[in-house]
Structures are given as C-alpha cells and as structure tokens.
Design a protein around this motif. Structure first.
Motif, PDB file in Angstrom:
ATOM      1  N   ASN A   1       7.664  23.927  10.426  1.00  0.00           N
ATOM      2  CA  ASN A   1       8.514  22.783  10.747  1.00  0.00           C
ATOM      3  C   ASN A   1       8.512  22.494  12.243  1.00  0.00           C
ATOM      4  O   ASN A   1       8.458  21.335  12.678  1.00  0.00           O
ATOM      5  N   VAL A   2       8.576  23.567  13.034  1.00  0.00           N
ATOM      6  CA  VAL A   2       8.570  23.403  14.480  1.00  0.00           C
ATOM      7  C   VAL A   2       7.225  22.854  14.952  1.00  0.00           C
ATOM      8  O   VAL A   2       7.160  21.932  15.770  1.00  0.00           O
TER       9      VAL A   2
ATOM     10  N   ASP B   1      15.519  10.874  20.013  1.00  0.00           N
ATOM     11  CA  ASP B   1      15.585   9.809  19.004  1.00  0.00           C
ATOM     12  C   ASP B   1      14.575  10.061  17.889  1.00  0.00           C
ATOM     13  O   ASP B   1      14.859   9.835  16.708  1.00  0.00           O
ATOM     14  N   LEU B   2      13.383  10.525  18.253  1.00  0.00           N
ATOM     15  CA  LEU B   2      12.358  10.821  17.256  1.00  0.00           C
ATOM     16  C   LEU B   2      12.839  11.906  16.301  1.00  0.00           C
ATOM     17  O   LEU B   2      12.735  11.770  15.074  1.00  0.00           O
ATOM     18  N   LEU B   3      13.379  12.989  16.855  1.00  0.00           N
ATOM     19  CA  LEU B   3      13.818  14.116  16.026  1.00  0.00           C
ATOM     20  C   LEU B   3      15.028  13.757  15.180  1.00  0.00           C
ATOM     21  O   LEU B   3      15.250  14.357  14.124  1.00  0.00           O
ATOM     22  N   ASN B   4      15.815  12.781  15.635  1.00  0.00           N
ATOM     23  CA  ASN B   4      17.009  12.372  14.887  1.00  0.00           C
ATOM     24  C   ASN B   4      16.740  11.197  13.959  1.00  0.00           C
ATOM     25  O   ASN B   4      17.669  10.617  13.384  1.00  0.00           O
ATOM     26  N   GLY B   5      15.453  10.835  13.808  1.00  0.00           N
ATOM     27  CA  GLY B   5      15.086   9.807  12.844  1.00  0.00           C
ATOM     28  C   GLY B   5      15.364   8.385  13.267  1.00  0.00           C
ATOM     29  O   GLY B   5      15.373   7.477  12.427  1.00  0.00           O
ATOM     30  N   ARG B   6      15.603   8.163  14.561  1.00  0.00           N
ATOM     31  CA  ARG B   6      15.900   6.806  15.012  1.00  0.00           C
ATOM     32  C   ARG B   6      14.649   6.014  15.387  1.00  0.00           C
ATOM     33  O   ARG B   6      14.713   4.808  15.602  1.00  0.00           O
TER      34      ARG B   6
ATOM     35  N   ASP C   1       3.982  18.573  17.362  1.00  0.00           N
ATOM     36  CA  ASP C   1       2.803  17.697  17.308  1.00  0.00           C
ATOM     37  C   ASP C   1       3.200  16.228  17.404  1.00  0.00           C
ATOM     38  O   ASP C   1       2.548  15.433  18.093  1.00  0.00           O
ATOM     39  N   LEU C   2       4.271  15.840  16.704  1.00  0.00           N
ATOM     40  CA  LEU C   2       4.741  14.453  16.765  1.00  0.00           C
ATOM     41  C   LEU C   2       5.236  14.106  18.170  1.00  0.00           C
ATOM     42  O   LEU C   2       4.931  13.024  18.700  1.00  0.00           O
ATOM     43  N   MET C   3       6.000  15.025  18.760  1.00  0.00           N
ATOM     44  CA  MET C   3       6.497  14.759  20.113  1.00  0.00           C
ATOM     45  C   MET C   3       5.350  14.672  21.109  1.00  0.00           C
ATOM     46  O   MET C   3       5.368  13.841  22.025  1.00  0.00           O
TER      47      MET C   3
END
Length: 380
Positions: free
Chosen positions: A300-301, A360-365, A306-308
């Motif tokens: 998960n991490v 914002d990315l990690l919080n789905g915004r 990778d996305l960040m």
C-alpha cells in the motif's frame, strides 16, 4: 595572500570587516582522528583572497567577529563540514550563510553538483584537480597547493551574485531562508551517542532487541573514539558491532566469538560493553528502538509513493528543481504511512509548491491520469 602569523590574521580581520561577503572553504584531514584536523582556511572578500594557516597562527578564534557579523554574508559550497570545522576550531557558527550547492538545486542543477562543475557552468572556467588528494598538514605548501586552495573560493563571490540574481528573478531567494538558517544551528553539529547506531552498516538486519544492544555498543564506541581522538572504526568496525549484536552477547566469551573483537578490546572494556548490552536486552521491549525505516516491501505504501512521485517529477520539471531537493523518498514514505509531523516536504515553500497537493492526492481530492503522454491532475 598567505597568512601564517597572528599579526597578519588580525590585520586581515580588520580589513575584511568592511566586506559585504566572505567566501569560505577549508582543507582538513580526518583519516587518523575522530575530530577533523583543520589544516587550511581559505577566504575571499570583496577585494582579496587569503589563505590562512591555522597550524601557524596562534589564535584562529580572531576570526569569530567576522563570522557572526550579520552584515556580512558567508558563502560556502556544500558547507556542512566547513561549518562543523569552524564551530569546533573558532567556537562560533557563521551567520548569515549562503550555500551554493543548496541554491543550485533550485536553479535547475543536480542536487549535489560539485564546485568544479558549478564554476564551469556559471564562470566558464575549468578547475584543475591535481592537488585534490594532497596532505594538507604537510609544510611547506607548494605554490600549486596554495593556488589550488585559493581557487576553491575565488569564484564563489561571482557564483553567489549570479545565483542571487536568478533566485530573485524566480522569486525563490526567500525559499532558502530556513534551509540556510538551519546550517547555523549548533544542534546539526552535535553528535547524539544514543542515535549513532542508526548509521551502522546493515543495522536494519537486526531485531529490535538486537538494535537495543547495538545502540549501547555504538554509543560506547562513540565515546571511546572521541576520548582517544581516533576514527570510530579503529575502536570497533560497524561489521563487528552488528555481528556481535546478532549473537545477543551476554558474556565476554560471546563477544570475543566475533572475529577481531579480542584484539580490539581489553577485558575491562569488554566487561563494560557486556554490562550495557545485557541491561538493554533485559529491559522491557517498549524501551527497544524502532528501526525508523519502513520495511522493504509495503504494497500500500509503495503504491502511494509511486503515485506521489509522478506528481513530484512533473512539478520538479515544471519548476526546474532537482527532484530530491523538492521531495525525498523518505519524506514520501513517511507521508504514505501517515506521519505528517516534522516532514520537510510539508513545511515552507515545499508545502506550497507540492506538499499540500500530495496530501490532497492521498485524501482522494485529486486524481491522476495520462493524457498525450503526460500526467494530468484532476481536482474534485
């Protein structure tokens, strides 16, 4: 000018007091001592370049008033070791400071660009490195050594002026205020014996109980090396400490089972180590240290990092900033694991440029997609 008398040093300090800047570099030896031995100090002012021989002058602390004069900018390139040496030998930390290596990363250069490469890029000069591995404690110094030493500061004022102008044009000079202020923080140069174990090679292979033992052995080694003023590895090597702690030693015989340990330690020191190690391993598990590092495989991490990183690469390219300067992998991992305190990317200019966006990315915004071969950011 080569300075090798106290009168010459005092005279230079008086002249330099009217300079707007001091470009500073040092030459030192550390191979046979715990503390680096300051062998040469090079300083460029608005008007001159001097080479100070700290082995010849009687009191190098005469430089202290210059180093703490807030009207004079002190310029370094990758200055951590230089600052550490000045702190130990002169007794003060220079302020304010400007580090050209740190600044370069905000101007499109690689994060750890060398001085020679920077001189070539901004001054069009190629510096010879014939004396880069010289014994700076040997006297007398040759003309080529003195010339080499002077070249390490003579271009810094021009580099500083160019960088300052470009940073101001980009509105980034203020970004560096906290980074530079931290360079003058004494805590950066004070060793915490109890944390030295984290720098041991292969310490991550140890269990928490074994790490508790390693913490004690590394702390003992640190104190012993400092007291004897010899390199840490001359007391015990990292490999010896880690190997000993894997055995969870509780007797001197256990300790001496590690190759070379018997030759390095006398019985008294071995008893001291065993006493400290056994006490640490017998203590409640809550007192054992955490590795401080994530495991090598956290699905998960890893996915979140990778996305960040996709956003980091995009923003770094857009702003012409070295990727590691904008966001370290360790910081991204901490955020992915839910740790947001004391994370560099969530402070100051980094937060404004990208830190808040990553949250914002990690919080789905926001969401990521690929469009025409480029990453696209969509906000909900």
């Amino acid at each position: 000018m080569y300075i090798e008398s106290q009168d010459e040093l005092v005279s230079f300090v008086q002249r330099a007091a009217s300079s707007s800047l001091l470009a500073i570099d040092t030459e030192f030896l550390r191979e046979k001592t715990y503390y680096a031995k300051l062998c040469l100090l090079q300083i460029a002012t608005d008007d001159e370049v001097v080479i100070i021989d700290p082995l010849a002058v009687s009191d190098i602390t005469a430089l202290a008033p210059l180093l703490v004069d807030e009207r004079i900018v002190k310029i370094f390139h990758a200055g951590h070791q230089d600052l550490e040496l000045l702190y130990r030998n002169v007794g003060v930390l220079p302020s304010p400071v400007f580090d050209t290596q740190i600044a370069a990363a905000l101007l499109g250069h690689t994060q750890q660009i060398g001085y020679g490469s920077l001189v070539g890029a901004l001054c069009g000069v190629r510096i010879k490195k014939a004396d880069s591995f010289t014994d700076w404690s040997h006297r007398p110094l040759s003309d080529s050594q003195i010339q080499y030493a002077g070249e390490d500061v003579v271009y810094l004022p021009k580099i500083y002026a160019t960088m300052k102008r470009r940073l101001e044009e980009k509105g980034r000079l203020e970004w560096l205020r906290n980074d530079f202020a931290e360079l003058s923080d004494p805590s950066r140069y004070e060793v915490d014996e109890r944390e030295r174990f984290r720098r041991l090679k292969h310490v991550s292979s140890l269990s928490r109980c074994q790490m508790a033992a390693a913490r004690e052995m590394a702390a003992w080694r640190e104190a012993a090396a400092r007291e004897r003023n010899i390199p840490r590895k001359w007391v015990l090597s990292d490999e010896q400490i880690v190997e000993a702690c894997k055995r969870e030693p509780r007797t001197i015989d256990d300790l001496f089972m590690v190759r070379g340990m018997r030759e390095r330690l006398n019985v008294r020191d071995a008893r001291t180590i065993i006493s400290r190690v056994a006490s640490a391993m017998n203590a409640p598990a809550s007192t054992w240290p955490d590795s401080g590092n994530p495991s090598k495989s956290e699905p998960n991490v890893d996915m979140q990092v990778d996305l960040m990183m996709a956003i980091v690469r995009m923003r770094a390219r857009e702003n012409d900033i070295a990727i590691p300067t904008l966001a370290s992998h360790d910081d991204l991992t901490k955020i992915a694991r839910g740790y947001c305190d004391d994370v560099e990317i969530l402070r100051g200019w980094r937060r404004e440029l990208i830190g808040a966006e990553l949250l914002d990315l990690l919080n789905g915004r926001i969401a990521l997609s690929v469009e025409n071969g480029s990453v696209r950011v969509d906000r909900f």
